[in-house]
Motif scaffolding. Structure first.
Motif, PDB file in Angstrom:
ATOM      1  N   GLY A  82       0.830  -1.193   0.000  1.00 32.01           N
ATOM      2  CA  GLY A  82       0.000   0.000   0.000  1.00 32.01           C
ATOM      3  C   GLY A  82       0.865   1.242   0.000  1.00 32.01           C
TER       4      GLY A  82
ATOM      5  N   ASP B  10       0.502  -9.003  -1.893  1.00 32.65           N
ATOM      6  CA  ASP B  10      -0.632  -8.135  -1.564  1.00 32.65           C
ATOM      7  C   ASP B  10      -1.914  -8.858  -1.968  1.00 32.65           C
ATOM      8  OD1 ASP B  10      -0.813  -4.717  -1.126  1.00 32.65           O
ATOM      9  OD2 ASP B  10      -2.630  -5.837  -1.630  1.00 32.65           O
TER      10      ASP B  10
ATOM     11  N   ARG C 233      -2.091  -4.271  -7.182  1.00 30.52           N
ATOM     12  CA  ARG C 233      -0.774  -4.030  -6.535  1.00 30.52           C
ATOM     13  C   ARG C 233       0.224  -5.111  -6.972  1.00 30.52           C
ATOM     14  NH1 ARG C 233      -1.199   0.830  -3.453  1.00 30.52           N
ATOM     15  NH2 ARG C 233      -3.331   0.939  -2.752  1.00 30.52           N
TER      16      ARG C 233
END
Ligand code: NAD
Ligand code: PPY
Length: 355
Positions: free
Chosen positions: A185, A206, A211
């Motif tokens: 993130g 993730d 991502r």
């Protein structure tokens, strides 16, 4: 945890509210104001029970007290939790605005004893919305006069922590080391970029496929979410959620060190002792992830410029080395050593106030 148990929490104050219209429940917990007004972000998430939300807010608030104390920042510790009625992505803008406005009213009633900021599922735009109702808000967008996102500075601090930990653990520099990141993130992606620039070999994971695609484009090795705790590495970096390392995980984790951004990485008291027995050097999270606090408090309270913030953030490496040295000389876990450093500052401040 039962409601009865979580109400026995040893902090200074718990404030709660429920909004029947949206179904959201609000918790603000002030752990300590010994060093200054309590500060800590607002986390929005779904919880299995209200007792779980209270317990999480209490643990996160306690971690803020330790973070401020060990970082020598003039603030106490607190945290807010908004227990959401649905996943954040499914909440429409009008409902979200109402939730934020109610939360801001709650903060305002505490008259500056608690200052909030961004945390999981809240960002600078949300801080701007809160600031329409209360002034006790860190991390508004720069256009609104705030310090903006703390994420990159948190990543910088985690990198400083990785360098100091690798050196202390006898792994040398990050060049060539396998760094395994859980969560790409705002903070984890920055840690990945900085560690790659320092020559580390990146293994990443993730839950969000977008991502993972980003990571693949950058040439990182992608690891399945369920495989991460079994993947051999030099440094394991939890940058998603807390309570990742319990007793069982600590007993098996194939890593030489743990350095991450997530708050409350250790799930129980015994996990730290097992890591120590196995020679896995653990960077206490409230030391390693203090870059965000240096950014928000440094810019907005202490009037620091970017360079001064970064200088203090690099100093996280020195704080950790002090913690590791104390842990080794006292024969205790690094977590307990960091708590002892924080406690010394809290007690010194109380003694000064009493004198
Ligand atoms: P974020 O929401 O931007 O990123 C979290 C990432 O983790 C997301 O990409 C999500 O998809 C991923 N994720 C969730 N569960 C996962 C799982 N089981 N396995 C792998 N990935 C998973 O949050 P952030 O701002 O990057 O913060 C990350 C952590 O660092 C949080 O625990 C936060 O409390 C802590 N922290 C953040 C700051 C800051 O300045 N942002 C400061 C101190 C501590
Ligand atoms: C954290 O560091 O975990 C935070 O919650 C961020 C923060 C730091 C300092 C003030 C407000 C929020």
């Amino acid at each position: 945890m039962s409601l009865h148990d979580t109400l026995r929490w040893q902090g200074e104050l718990t404030a709660t509210r429920h909004d029947p219209q949206t179904g959201a429940s609000f918790v603000i917990r002030i752990s300590s104001t010994s060093l200054g007004p309590a500060a800590g972000g607002t986390r929005a998430a779904q919880y299995a029970s209200f007792a779980d939300a209270l317990a999480d807010a209490g643990k996160l608030a306690d971690a803020m007290t330790l973070k401020m104390a060990v970082s020598n920042l003039p603030m106490g510790g607190g945290k807010s939790v908004i227990a959401l009625p649905a996943p954040r992505k499914d909440i429409d803008q009008a409902t979200w605005n109402r939730i934020l406005t109610l939360h801001a009213e709650n903060i305002d009633k505490l008259k500056g004893n608690y200052w909030t900021g961004p945390d999981v599922n809240t960002n600078s735009a949300d801080m701007d919305t809160l600031s329409e109702t209360t002034k006790f808000v860190f991390g508004r967008s720069p256009e609104r006069g705030g310090a903006g996102s703390s994420a990159f500075n948190t990543s910088l601090g985690v990198l400083a922590a990785m360098k100091a930990t690798a050196a202390y653990r006898g792994l040398g520099t990050l060049d060539g080391l396998r760094v395994l990141i859980q969560g790409l993130g705002a903070v984890g992606s920055g840690v990945a970029r900085l560690a790659a620039d320092a020559g580390a070999r990146l293994l990443v994971s993730d839950t969000d496929p977008a991502r993972m695609a980003w990571a693949q484009q950058r040439g990182y090795t992608v690891v399945g979410v369920d495989e991460i705790l079994r993947t051999p590495c030099d440094i394991f970096a939890p940058c998603a959620m807390g309570a990742v390392i319990g007793t069982d995980v600590a007993a098996e984790l194939p890593a030489s060190a743990v350095v991450g951004a997530a708050n409350n990485i250790l799930a129980d008291d015994h996990a730290g002792a097992i890591l120590r027995e196995r020679g896995i050097l653990y960077a206490p999270d409230f030391v390693a992830n203090a870059g965000g606090a240096f950014h928000l408090v440094g810019r907005e309270v202490l009037g620091w410029g970017r360079e001064t913030v970064e200088e203090h953030t690099r100093g996280i490496g020195d704080i950790l080395t002090e913690v590791y040295t104390l842990a080794e000389s006292s024969g205790i876990t690094t977590d307990l050593a960091a708590r002892a450093v924080a406690r010394t500052r809290l007690e010194t401040s109380r003694a000064e106030t009493a004198a």
